[in-house]
Design a protein around this motif. Structure first.
Motif: not given
Length: 387
Positions: A271-293
């Motif tokens: 429980i502690a590991l999961m709750e920390w993972g959701f509370a302590a981090f944000d996930t942000r988009n780098l590239y959309d599907a099909g985007a030129h990298v």
């Protein structure tokens, strides 16, 4: 995932962070975070990044977590048309001798015919040893042949530090072993390849069969928002372990905890590991599907390079409130050899942030590159002189 190491290109950093510099997030209040589990790992599936790891490459006995490979193999066979949820298998004399009344079970009787669907529900939610053996015999002809298929599937998906000796994880003098990294990989493949089967079979309250109701002992289901599986394990030799997953707001985390001293400690750390993972981090988009990298060099092609595009949305996970930019590196083994079709997986984008282990995601060719004719080969040769 294939490693592409020969050629690489470091991309410009993406300015994604908006929080104040220097902010830090500690994984727990103690000096030894999540100490109840000697082996622990937390993976963000949306970015592929490992958020926490302790002894994640150390081999251990998974006990009933072994059944996750039995479930995954069955899901693969269902998708391939080799197994149907509606077909039935009966408990043989051999399976009855080996597993009647032994460990967690569905209380299957000799000769009792049970559908594949019911067997899978029993394996997933009440850890049925007898159902695992009946499924193995019915689907592969024998338990031994099923275990061989389990090991072949493990090699196929890259579980290089894993070996299975049984379909259910019963004690076998250490012949069955795995690592936290390998279990996280197994969970990722099962959820990403078979999301509908995963949602249907995993994470139920329990199972009633032949009038006997049993509860699912998943330590995070109903305790962690979005939790939907996956599997506990326990033997006296292995201790208490758990492979779990939860999804919130489009983010899915996968966790492994192994070697806990009691079911209470396993639940606490999970429980502690999961709750920390959701509370302590944000996930942000780098590239959309099909985007030129980026691009890759091509040998003997009508063009000297081919564009590389994202196979799926590419994301990066950041400590919440922290400033920073990931280092992005394209890795591939090349130059690539023409001809190339559009959509071929030929490279990887490596995402590194701080001291965390880097993650890698596949890149595809964004266009077809035919083989060069004589005139194009001449032009390519001249161009290479001025590089």
């Amino acid at each position: 995932m294939t490693r592409y190491l020969r050629h690489l290109a470091v991309l410009p950093a993406l300015a994604l962070a908006t929080a104040s510099p220097g902010a830090e997030v500690a994984p727990a209040a103690s000096d030894e975070p999540f100490a109840e589990a000697p082996i622990a790992l937390l993976l963000d599936m949306s970015s592929g990044q490992v958020l926490f790891a302790r002894d994640a490459d150390r081999r251990f006995m998974p006990a009933s977590i072994t059944k996750v490979m039995t479930l995954f193999l069955a899901f693969e066979m269902i998708e391939e048309g080799k197994l149907s949820p509606g077909q039935s298998f009966a408990m043989s004399e051999q399976a009855h001798r080996d597993w009647y009344g032994r460990g967690s079970r569905m209380f299957l009787e000799l000769g009792e015919a049970v559908t594949v669907e019911t067997l899978l529900l029993g394996i997933a939610n009440v850890s049925a040893n007898d159902a695992s053996a009946v499924l193995a015999e019915g689907a592969a002809g024998s338990v031994e042949d099923w275990v061989s298929l389990m090991n072949a599937k493990a090699r196929e998906i890259g579980m290089d530090d894993t070996h299975f000796g049984t379909p259910n994880g019963w004690m076998d003098e250490g012949r069955t072993f795995t690592t936290a990294h390998d279990l996280a990989l197994l969970a990722r493949e099962m959820i990403s390849r078979h999301p509908q089967l995963y949602r249907y079979y995993l994470g139920r309250e329990g199972l009633a069969h032949r009038g006997i109701a049993q509860a699912n002992h998943d330590p995070i289901r109903g305790k962690v928002e979005g939790a939907d599986g996956i599997k506990t394990g326990f033997t006296n030799q292995a201790g208490f372990g758990f492979l779990g997953s939860a999804e919130r707001d489009g983010r899915r985390l996968v966790m492994v905890a192994a070697g806990a001293g009691s079911s209470r400690e396993r639940a606490k750390v999970s429980i502690a590991l999961m709750e920390w993972g959701f509370a302590a981090f944000d996930t942000r988009n780098l590239y959309d599907a099909g985007a030129h990298v980026g691009h890759a060099l091509v040998q003997e092609g009508a063009q000297r390079t081919v564009p590389l595009v994202a196979a799926a949305p590419i994301k990066a996970t950041f400590p919440r409130g922290a400033a920073g930019t990931p280092t992005l590196t394209i890795r591939y083994e090349g130059p690539l050899q023409a001809p190339l079709e559009a959509g071929e997986p030929v490279a990887e984008l490596e995402i590194a942030l701080g001291d965390a282990p880097p993650s890698r995601v596949p890149l595809l060719t964004g266009a077809a590159v035919p083989q060069a004719n004589e005139w194009q080969r001449l032009l390519n040769g001249l161009a290479s002189l001025f590089q």
